[in-house]
Structures are given as structure tokens and as C-alpha cells.
Write a protein that holds these residues in place. Structure first.
Motif, short mmCIF file in Angstrom:
data_model
loop_
_atom_site.label_atom_id
_atom_site.label_comp_id
_atom_site.label_asym_id
_atom_site.label_seq_id
_atom_site.Cartn_x
_atom_site.Cartn_y
_atom_site.Cartn_z
N UNK A 196 16.28 0.64 -3.42
CA UNK A 196 15.49 1.78 -3.78
C UNK A 196 15.21 1.75 -5.29
N UNK A 197 13.99 2.08 -5.38
CA UNK A 197 13.37 2.39 -6.91
C UNK A 197 14.05 3.82 -7.10
N UNK A 198 14.42 3.85 -8.18
CA UNK A 198 14.87 5.51 -8.79
C UNK A 198 13.91 6.06 -9.66
N UNK A 199 13.95 7.17 -9.96
CA UNK A 199 14.42 8.44 -9.10
C UNK A 199 13.73 8.49 -7.49
N UNK A 200 14.57 9.37 -6.64
CA UNK A 200 14.06 9.65 -5.54
C UNK A 200 12.69 10.26 -5.86
N UNK A 256 10.35 1.35 -2.45
CA UNK A 256 11.09 0.29 -2.32
C UNK A 256 11.10 -0.49 -3.68
N UNK A 257 12.11 -1.16 -4.16
CA UNK A 257 12.18 -1.71 -5.45
C UNK A 257 11.01 -2.58 -5.93
N UNK A 258 10.39 -3.23 -4.87
CA UNK A 258 9.35 -4.05 -5.43
C UNK A 258 8.23 -3.30 -5.52
N UNK A 259 8.34 -2.00 -4.94
CA UNK A 259 7.19 -1.17 -5.24
C UNK A 259 6.09 -1.02 -4.17
N UNK A 260 6.12 -1.73 -3.07
CA UNK A 260 5.26 -1.74 -2.00
C UNK A 260 5.42 -1.04 -0.98
#
Length: 66
Positions: free
Chosen positions: A9-13, A32-36
Motif C-alpha cells: 500500500x501507498x501511504x497515507x491511507x 496500491x503501491x504502483x498506483x493502479x
């Protein structure tokens, strides 16, 4: 759960815990970390959701201050 957040996960929530009446859970959303994609993490109780939210925010602020 925190390990999953660190890895995926990409932070922040994206939000504070929100109650989902259909599933009877408290949900926190992340990108999602890759932003998709959007990731929804469900929790049985508001206390669990708030604890995880606080831990995720601590991680975010620690990384921001490095």
C-alpha cells in the motif's frame, strides 16, 4: 496487517475507517503501491481499524521525516 500495508500500500491511507453496512466491517482504503488499484482492508471492529490506521500513519510520518 501492518506488514501487508508496508508491502502493498501507498501511504497515507485515503480515509478514516468507514462502516460498510453490507459486509458489517470497518474499512480503510489505500492506493496500491504502483498506483493502479484501490485496496480496501476490512476490520471486524472500529478499534482494530483505528489501531491499524494509527500504525499506518506513524509509518507515513516516519518516512516523511527521514
Amino acid at each position: 496487517m501492518l506488514d501487508y500495508i508496508k508491502e502493498n500500500c501507498k501511504l497515507p491511507p485515503l480515509n478514516r475507517p468507514q462502516f460498510d453496512e453490507d459486509s458489517d466491517t470497518w474499512d480503510i482504503h489505500f492506493t496500491e503501491k504502483d498506483g493502479s488499484d484501490l485496496i480496501c482492508l476490512p476490520f471486524e471492529t472500529l478499534e482494530e481499524a483505528n489501531e491499524t490506521l494509527n500504525q499506518a500513519l506513524e509509518l507515513y510520518y516516519e518516512k516523511a521525516n527521514q
